[in-house]
Design a protein around this motif. Structure first.
Motif, PDB file in Angstrom:
ATOM      1  N   ALA A  30       7.651   0.280 -21.305  1.00  0.00           N
ATOM      2  CA  ALA A  30       6.480  -0.269 -20.629  1.00  0.00           C
ATOM      3  C   ALA A  30       5.399   0.789 -20.432  1.00  0.00           C
ATOM      4  O   ALA A  30       4.208   0.478 -20.499  1.00  0.00           O
ATOM      5  N   ASP A  31       5.809   2.033 -20.219  1.00  0.00           N
ATOM      6  CA  ASP A  31       4.827   3.109 -20.027  1.00  0.00           C
ATOM      7  C   ASP A  31       4.008   3.335 -21.299  1.00  0.00           C
ATOM      8  O   ASP A  31       2.830   3.661 -21.229  1.00  0.00           O
ATOM      9  N   ARG A  32       4.614   3.134 -22.464  1.00  0.00           N
ATOM     10  CA  ARG A  32       3.882   3.295 -23.729  1.00  0.00           C
ATOM     11  C   ARG A  32       2.822   2.214 -23.920  1.00  0.00           C
ATOM     12  O   ARG A  32       1.896   2.386 -24.701  1.00  0.00           O
ATOM     13  N   LEU A  33       2.962   1.120 -23.198  1.00  0.00           N
ATOM     14  CA  LEU A  33       1.973   0.045 -23.259  1.00  0.00           C
ATOM     15  C   LEU A  33       0.867   0.244 -22.226  1.00  0.00           C
ATOM     16  O   LEU A  33      -0.108  -0.495 -22.220  1.00  0.00           O
ATOM     17  N   GLY A  34       1.027   1.238 -21.345  1.00  0.00           N
ATOM     18  CA  GLY A  34       0.008   1.509 -20.329  1.00  0.00           C
ATOM     19  C   GLY A  34       0.410   1.129 -18.916  1.00  0.00           C
ATOM     20  O   GLY A  34      -0.365   1.317 -17.986  1.00  0.00           O
ATOM     21  N   PHE A  35       1.604   0.588 -18.751  1.00  0.00           N
ATOM     22  CA  PHE A  35       2.072   0.195 -17.424  1.00  0.00           C
ATOM     23  C   PHE A  35       2.622   1.394 -16.661  1.00  0.00           C
ATOM     24  O   PHE A  35       3.121   2.344 -17.256  1.00  0.00           O
ATOM     25  N   GLU A  36       2.531   1.311 -15.365  1.00  0.00           N
ATOM     26  CA  GLU A  36       3.157   2.296 -14.483  1.00  0.00           C
ATOM     27  C   GLU A  36       4.301   1.604 -13.763  1.00  0.00           C
ATOM     28  O   GLU A  36       4.149   0.491 -13.268  1.00  0.00           O
ATOM     29  N   ILE A  37       5.432   2.258 -13.727  1.00  0.00           N
ATOM     30  CA  ILE A  37       6.650   1.688 -13.162  1.00  0.00           C
ATOM     31  C   ILE A  37       6.796   2.191 -11.733  1.00  0.00           C
ATOM     32  O   ILE A  37       6.758   3.390 -11.479  1.00  0.00           O
ATOM     33  N   THR A  38       6.959   1.247 -10.793  1.00  0.00           N
ATOM     34  CA  THR A  38       7.104   1.575  -9.380  1.00  0.00           C
ATOM     35  C   THR A  38       8.284   0.794  -8.822  1.00  0.00           C
ATOM     36  O   THR A  38       8.421  -0.402  -9.086  1.00  0.00           O
ATOM     37  N   GLY A  75       3.332  -5.790  -1.071  1.00  0.00           N
ATOM     38  CA  GLY A  75       4.185  -4.614  -0.966  1.00  0.00           C
ATOM     39  C   GLY A  75       3.514  -3.444  -0.274  1.00  0.00           C
ATOM     40  O   GLY A  75       2.437  -3.560   0.316  1.00  0.00           O
ATOM     41  N   LYS A  76       4.171  -2.305  -0.354  1.00  0.00           N
ATOM     42  CA  LYS A  76       3.646  -1.056   0.209  1.00  0.00           C
ATOM     43  C   LYS A  76       2.505  -0.540  -0.667  1.00  0.00           C
ATOM     44  O   LYS A  76       2.419  -0.861  -1.854  1.00  0.00           O
ATOM     45  N   GLN A  77       1.670   0.306  -0.088  1.00  0.00           N
ATOM     46  CA  GLN A  77       0.544   0.880  -0.829  1.00  0.00           C
ATOM     47  C   GLN A  77       1.038   1.620  -2.070  1.00  0.00           C
ATOM     48  O   GLN A  77       2.033   2.339  -2.023  1.00  0.00           O
ATOM     49  N   VAL A  78       0.310   1.443  -3.168  1.00  0.00           N
ATOM     50  CA  VAL A  78       0.616   2.109  -4.430  1.00  0.00           C
ATOM     51  C   VAL A  78      -0.670   2.777  -4.918  1.00  0.00           C
ATOM     52  O   VAL A  78      -1.739   2.163  -4.891  1.00  0.00           O
ATOM     53  N   VAL A  79      -0.540   4.026  -5.353  1.00  0.00           N
ATOM     54  CA  VAL A  79      -1.669   4.728  -5.948  1.00  0.00           C
ATOM     55  C   VAL A  79      -1.333   4.948  -7.417  1.00  0.00           C
ATOM     56  O   VAL A  79      -0.343   5.610  -7.749  1.00  0.00           O
ATOM     57  N   LEU A  80      -2.143   4.382  -8.306  1.00  0.00           N
ATOM     58  CA  LEU A  80      -1.904   4.497  -9.738  1.00  0.00           C
ATOM     59  C   LEU A  80      -2.477   5.810 -10.263  1.00  0.00           C
ATOM     60  O   LEU A  80      -3.305   6.450  -9.610  1.00  0.00           O
ATOM     61  N   VAL A 111      11.833  -3.643 -11.003  1.00  0.00           N
ATOM     62  CA  VAL A 111      10.722  -2.756 -10.654  1.00  0.00           C
ATOM     63  C   VAL A 111       9.413  -3.521 -10.793  1.00  0.00           C
ATOM     64  O   VAL A 111       9.348  -4.559 -11.445  1.00  0.00           O
ATOM     65  N   TYR A 112       8.381  -2.974 -10.157  1.00  0.00           N
ATOM     66  CA  TYR A 112       7.032  -3.460 -10.381  1.00  0.00           C
ATOM     67  C   TYR A 112       6.467  -2.733 -11.589  1.00  0.00           C
ATOM     68  O   TYR A 112       6.677  -1.533 -11.767  1.00  0.00           O
ATOM     69  N   LEU A 113       5.720  -3.452 -12.403  1.00  0.00           N
ATOM     70  CA  LEU A 113       4.896  -2.851 -13.449  1.00  0.00           C
ATOM     71  C   LEU A 113       3.450  -3.078 -13.038  1.00  0.00           C
ATOM     72  O   LEU A 113       3.053  -4.219 -12.771  1.00  0.00           O
ATOM     73  N   PHE A 114       2.693  -2.000 -12.946  1.00  0.00           N
ATOM     74  CA  PHE A 114       1.275  -2.081 -12.597  1.00  0.00           C
ATOM     75  C   PHE A 114       0.433  -1.538 -13.736  1.00  0.00           C
ATOM     76  O   PHE A 114       0.847  -0.611 -14.432  1.00  0.00           O
ATOM     77  N   MET A 115      -0.754  -2.095 -13.874  1.00  0.00           N
ATOM     78  CA  MET A 115      -1.779  -1.509 -14.709  1.00  0.00           C
ATOM     79  C   MET A 115      -3.113  -1.873 -14.054  1.00  0.00           C
ATOM     80  O   MET A 115      -3.359  -3.056 -13.780  1.00  0.00           O
ATOM     81  N   SER A 116      -3.919  -0.867 -13.790  1.00  0.00           N
ATOM     82  CA  SER A 116      -5.213  -1.149 -13.178  1.00  0.00           C
ATOM     83  C   SER A 116      -6.056  -1.975 -14.138  1.00  0.00           C
ATOM     84  O   SER A 116      -5.884  -1.920 -15.361  1.00  0.00           O
ATOM     85  N   LYS A 117      -6.962  -2.740 -13.568  1.00  0.00           N
ATOM     86  CA  LYS A 117      -7.861  -3.554 -14.385  1.00  0.00           C
ATOM     87  C   LYS A 117      -8.662  -2.665 -15.329  1.00  0.00           C
ATOM     88  O   LYS A 117      -8.826  -2.988 -16.510  1.00  0.00           O
ATOM     89  N   GLU A 118      -9.135  -1.528 -14.818  1.00  0.00           N
ATOM     90  CA  GLU A 118      -9.935  -0.622 -15.643  1.00  0.00           C
ATOM     91  C   GLU A 118      -9.131  -0.090 -16.822  1.00  0.00           C
ATOM     92  O   GLU A 118      -9.643  -0.012 -17.941  1.00  0.00           O
ATOM     93  N   ARG A 119      -7.884   0.262 -16.582  1.00  0.00           N
ATOM     94  CA  ARG A 119      -7.045   0.772 -17.668  1.00  0.00           C
ATOM     95  C   ARG A 119      -6.764  -0.322 -18.695  1.00  0.00           C
ATOM     96  O   ARG A 119      -6.805  -0.075 -19.902  1.00  0.00           O
ATOM     97  N   LEU A 120      -6.472  -1.507 -18.220  1.00  0.00           N
ATOM     98  CA  LEU A 120      -6.235  -2.641 -19.136  1.00  0.00           C
ATOM     99  C   LEU A 120      -7.438  -2.873 -20.023  1.00  0.00           C
ATOM    100  O   LEU A 120      -7.301  -2.989 -21.249  1.00  0.00           O
ATOM    101  N   LEU A 121      -8.610  -2.905 -19.404  1.00  0.00           N
ATOM    102  CA  LEU A 121      -9.819  -3.162 -20.184  1.00  0.00           C
ATOM    103  C   LEU A 121     -10.135  -2.006 -21.124  1.00  0.00           C
ATOM    104  O   LEU A 121     -10.591  -2.227 -22.254  1.00  0.00           O
ATOM    105  N   ALA A 122      -9.871  -0.763 -20.694  1.00  0.00           N
ATOM    106  CA  ALA A 122     -10.134   0.393 -21.547  1.00  0.00           C
ATOM    107  C   ALA A 122      -9.188   0.454 -22.742  1.00  0.00           C
ATOM    108  O   ALA A 122      -9.592   0.784 -23.856  1.00  0.00           O
TER     109      ALA A 122
END
Length: 179
Positions: free
Chosen positions: A125-133, A44-49, A164-175
């Motif tokens: 989903a946002d309460r679980l740490g995901f970002e909706i795009t 997809g297009k560039q996404v900045v979390l 929609v896409y749900l994203f979560m950075s690896k760092e956020r998931l691990l944190a």
């Protein structure tokens, strides 16, 4: 009728699992979580979390798939939409630490930038740490919406949401979930 269709889907699911190269995220006691995953290249297009993680085309992500037939089987006897939503939320929340563990020990851990999912059911989903795009490609969005129709039919869900896409950075998931 829906029970019959669920049985058919249950029979076909192992074929789908093998064709899509999905892997189960193991829990404990030889059980599997609600997640099935595969490593993929983002198209997809560039996404900045929000944590600054930049996801570009061809970055390596871990794509998460809910094990829908298992989830629908578990939800079969729950009739209240609110109870169903709460149940699914907690099933996913309970599975996220196991997903974090899976990513933390994955052989391509250093290359994986984030996890990604596609859904029409993203409330909470946002309460679980995901970002909706939003999905920028309208054709892809229509195809995905069509692919969710059987799931929504079997789940008695009249979802009119756009995928929609749900994203979560690896760092956020691990944190958040690495225990």
């Amino acid at each position: 009728m829906k029970s019959y269709l669920l049985d058919v889907w249950n029979a076909i699911d192992p074929i789908y699992y093998n064709l899509t190269r999905l892997q189960y995220v193991p829990e404990n006691d030889n059980r599997n979580t609600l997640f099935r995953v595969r490593v993929t290249r983002y198209k997809g297009k560039q996404v900045v979390l929000s944590d600054g993680t930049v996801i570009n085309k061809n970055d390596l992500l871990l794509k998460i798939h809910l094990h829908n037939v298992r989830m629908l089987t578990d939800l079969h006897n729950i009739t209240s939409d609110v109870k169903r939503a709460v149940y699914v939320y907690h099933m996913i929340k309970r599975s996220l630490p196991w997903l974090a563990n899976y990513v933390g020990i994955h052989k391509r851990k250093q290359e994986i930038k984030a996890i990604i999912g596609i859904t029409t059911l993203y409330r909470g989903a946002d309460r679980l740490g995901f970002e909706i795009t939003s999905i920028k490609n309208p054709c892809y969005s229509i195809v995905k919406k069509g692919s969710f129709l059987p799931i929504n039919f079997l789940a008695n869900a009249s979802c009119r949401n756009t995928p929609v896409y749900l994203f979560m950075s690896k760092e956020r998931l691990l944190a958040l979930y690495n225990v």
